[in-house]
Design a protein around this motif. Structure first.
Motif, PDB file in Angstrom:
ATOM      1  N   SER A  10      16.219  18.197 -10.965  1.00  0.00           N
ATOM      2  CA  SER A  10      16.584  19.011 -12.355  1.00  0.00           C
ATOM      3  C   SER A  10      16.964  20.572 -11.934  1.00  0.00           C
ATOM      4  CB  SER A  10      16.581  18.873 -13.410  1.00  0.00           C
ATOM      5  OG  SER A  10      15.167  18.564 -13.402  1.00  0.00           O
ATOM      6  N   ASP A  11      16.030  21.219 -11.504  1.00  0.00           N
ATOM      7  CA  ASP A  11      15.701  22.591 -10.923  1.00  0.00           C
ATOM      8  C   ASP A  11      16.357  23.380  -9.817  1.00  0.00           C
ATOM      9  OD1 ASP A  11      13.646  21.323  -9.773  1.00  0.00           O
ATOM     10  OD2 ASP A  11      12.772  23.248  -9.916  1.00  0.00           O
ATOM     11  N   GLN A  12      16.919  22.050  -9.103  1.00  0.00           N
ATOM     12  CA  GLN A  12      17.677  22.486  -7.401  1.00  0.00           C
ATOM     13  C   GLN A  12      18.969  22.347  -7.514  1.00  0.00           C
ATOM     14  OE1 GLN A  12      16.632  24.469  -5.189  1.00  0.00           O
ATOM     15  NE2 GLN A  12      15.062  24.643  -6.516  1.00  0.00           N
ATOM     16  N   PHE A  13      20.487  21.666  -9.225  1.00  0.00           N
ATOM     17  CA  PHE A  13      21.570  21.403  -8.442  1.00  0.00           C
ATOM     18  C   PHE A  13      22.515  21.801 -10.307  1.00  0.00           C
ATOM     19  CE2 PHE A  13      19.530  17.830 -10.562  1.00  0.00           C
ATOM     20  CZ  PHE A  13      20.647  17.716 -11.709  1.00  0.00           C
ATOM     21  N   VAL A  14      23.117  22.391  -9.849  1.00  0.00           N
ATOM     22  CA  VAL A  14      24.209  22.872 -11.257  1.00  0.00           C
ATOM     23  C   VAL A  14      25.619  21.356 -11.520  1.00  0.00           C
ATOM     24  CG1 VAL A  14      25.696  24.373 -12.115  1.00  0.00           C
ATOM     25  CG2 VAL A  14      23.935  24.647 -10.715  1.00  0.00           C
ATOM     26  N   ASN A  48      27.756  22.232 -20.040  1.00  0.00           N
ATOM     27  CA  ASN A  48      26.254  22.796 -20.935  1.00  0.00           C
ATOM     28  C   ASN A  48      25.133  21.821 -21.379  1.00  0.00           C
ATOM     29  OD1 ASN A  48      27.379  25.279 -21.338  1.00  0.00           O
ATOM     30  ND2 ASN A  48      28.649  24.406 -23.372  1.00  0.00           N
ATOM     31  N   ARG A  49      23.883  21.667 -21.823  1.00  0.00           N
ATOM     32  CA  ARG A  49      23.178  20.741 -21.950  1.00  0.00           C
ATOM     33  C   ARG A  49      23.669  20.047 -23.098  1.00  0.00           C
ATOM     34  NH1 ARG A  49      17.266  23.808 -21.670  1.00  0.00           N
ATOM     35  NH2 ARG A  49      17.551  24.584 -19.976  1.00  0.00           N
ATOM     36  N   GLY A  50      23.738  18.498 -22.425  1.00  0.00           N
ATOM     37  CA  GLY A  50      24.215  17.267 -24.086  1.00  0.00           C
ATOM     38  C   GLY A  50      25.221  17.051 -23.816  1.00  0.00           C
ATOM     39  N   GLU A  51      26.412  17.556 -23.108  1.00  0.00           N
ATOM     40  CA  GLU A  51      27.693  17.501 -22.859  1.00  0.00           C
ATOM     41  C   GLU A  51      27.955  16.861 -21.844  1.00  0.00           C
ATOM     42  OE1 GLU A  51      31.543  20.766 -22.723  1.00  0.00           O
ATOM     43  OE2 GLU A  51      29.637  21.047 -21.890  1.00  0.00           O
ATOM     44  N   ASN A  52      28.773  16.013 -21.978  1.00  0.00           N
ATOM     45  CA  ASN A  52      29.395  14.688 -21.138  1.00  0.00           C
ATOM     46  C   ASN A  52      30.629  15.905 -20.258  1.00  0.00           C
ATOM     47  OD1 ASN A  52      32.391  14.694 -22.244  1.00  0.00           O
ATOM     48  ND2 ASN A  52      31.664  13.284 -23.824  1.00  0.00           N
ATOM     49  N   GLU A  60      36.101  23.986 -19.646  1.00  0.00           N
ATOM     50  CA  GLU A  60      35.973  25.227 -19.090  1.00  0.00           C
ATOM     51  C   GLU A  60      37.712  25.315 -18.903  1.00  0.00           C
ATOM     52  OE1 GLU A  60      34.170  26.748 -18.078  1.00  0.00           O
ATOM     53  OE2 GLU A  60      32.247  26.095 -18.646  1.00  0.00           O
ATOM     54  N   THR A  61      38.434  24.149 -18.881  1.00  0.00           N
ATOM     55  CA  THR A  61      39.592  25.058 -17.948  1.00  0.00           C
ATOM     56  C   THR A  61      40.251  25.241 -19.357  1.00  0.00           C
ATOM     57  OG1 THR A  61      40.030  22.583 -16.794  1.00  0.00           O
ATOM     58  CG2 THR A  61      42.201  23.594 -18.195  1.00  0.00           C
ATOM     59  N   THR A  62      39.806  25.589 -20.735  1.00  0.00           N
ATOM     60  CA  THR A  62      40.907  26.035 -21.985  1.00  0.00           C
ATOM     61  C   THR A  62      40.381  27.530 -21.710  1.00  0.00           C
ATOM     62  OG1 THR A  62      40.388  23.817 -22.658  1.00  0.00           O
ATOM     63  CG2 THR A  62      40.984  25.883 -24.682  1.00  0.00           C
TER      64      THR A  62
END
Length: 170
Positions: A10-14, A48-52, A60-62
């Motif tokens: 998890s510390d190596q991807f976004v 974001n954390r917890g966001e689907n 993000e589009t908005t």
């Protein structure tokens, strides 16, 4: 059988999500001009954390465009199975909002960025909100289908736009 396996902690991807937002009635695609880099791109951003994933794509589009959008139902083929209790005998043409593509970037430090791309629907006649996130350096612009493919700055974005146009035109 798998030919390649890759484990990334998890510390190596976004994780990012974005949309190819289309005004189907007017045959237009929503792009953003990123002033800092002088490029015309599709809207996307970090989860974001917890966001689907779906909520991320819409948010993000908005935030980047000021336009509200929603995920568009489509019948593009996907590898995601239909839940057993809903599986019809033949699933051809069944509508869904699954991503139409996933993209992977690898940064120079080895961090991976996975971008899930959704087909979005938006109204090009709507006035963009002034609620765009502070600090965003983007200008939203609508382009005809053909012009969006020609003007997008990156080949991957052009391919995504072409795929989205194909899906909504089929």
């Amino acid at each position: 059988m798998y030919t390649n396996r890759l484990l990334t902690f998890s510390d190596q991807f976004v994780i990012s999500c974005g949309t190819i937002s289309i005004d189907v009635c007017r045959q237009k695609v929503l792009l953003i001009y990123y002033r800092d880099q002088n490029v015309l791109i599709l809207p996307k951003g970090r989860k974001n954390r917890g966001e689907n994933l779906e909520s991320t794509a819409i948010r993000e589009t908005t935030e980047e465009t000021g336009y509200s959008c929603h995920l568009m139902s489509h019948s593009a083929p996907v590898k995601a199975p239909v839940p057993e209790n809903n599986a019809p005998e033949h699933d051809a043409g069944r509508l869904h909002t699954e991503p139409i593509a996933v993209q992977q970037w690898v940064y120079s430090d080895g961090v991976r960025k996975f971008i899930f791309w959704y087909l979005g629907a938006a109204d090009s006649t709507e006035s963009p909100s002034t609620l765009a996130e502070d600090g965003e350096k983007f200008d939203a612009q609508w382009y005809s289908f053909e012009e969006a493919v020609q003007r997008a700055s990156f080949e991957e974005d052009r391919k995504l736009i072409e795929k989205a146009i194909h899906i909504v035109s089929s």
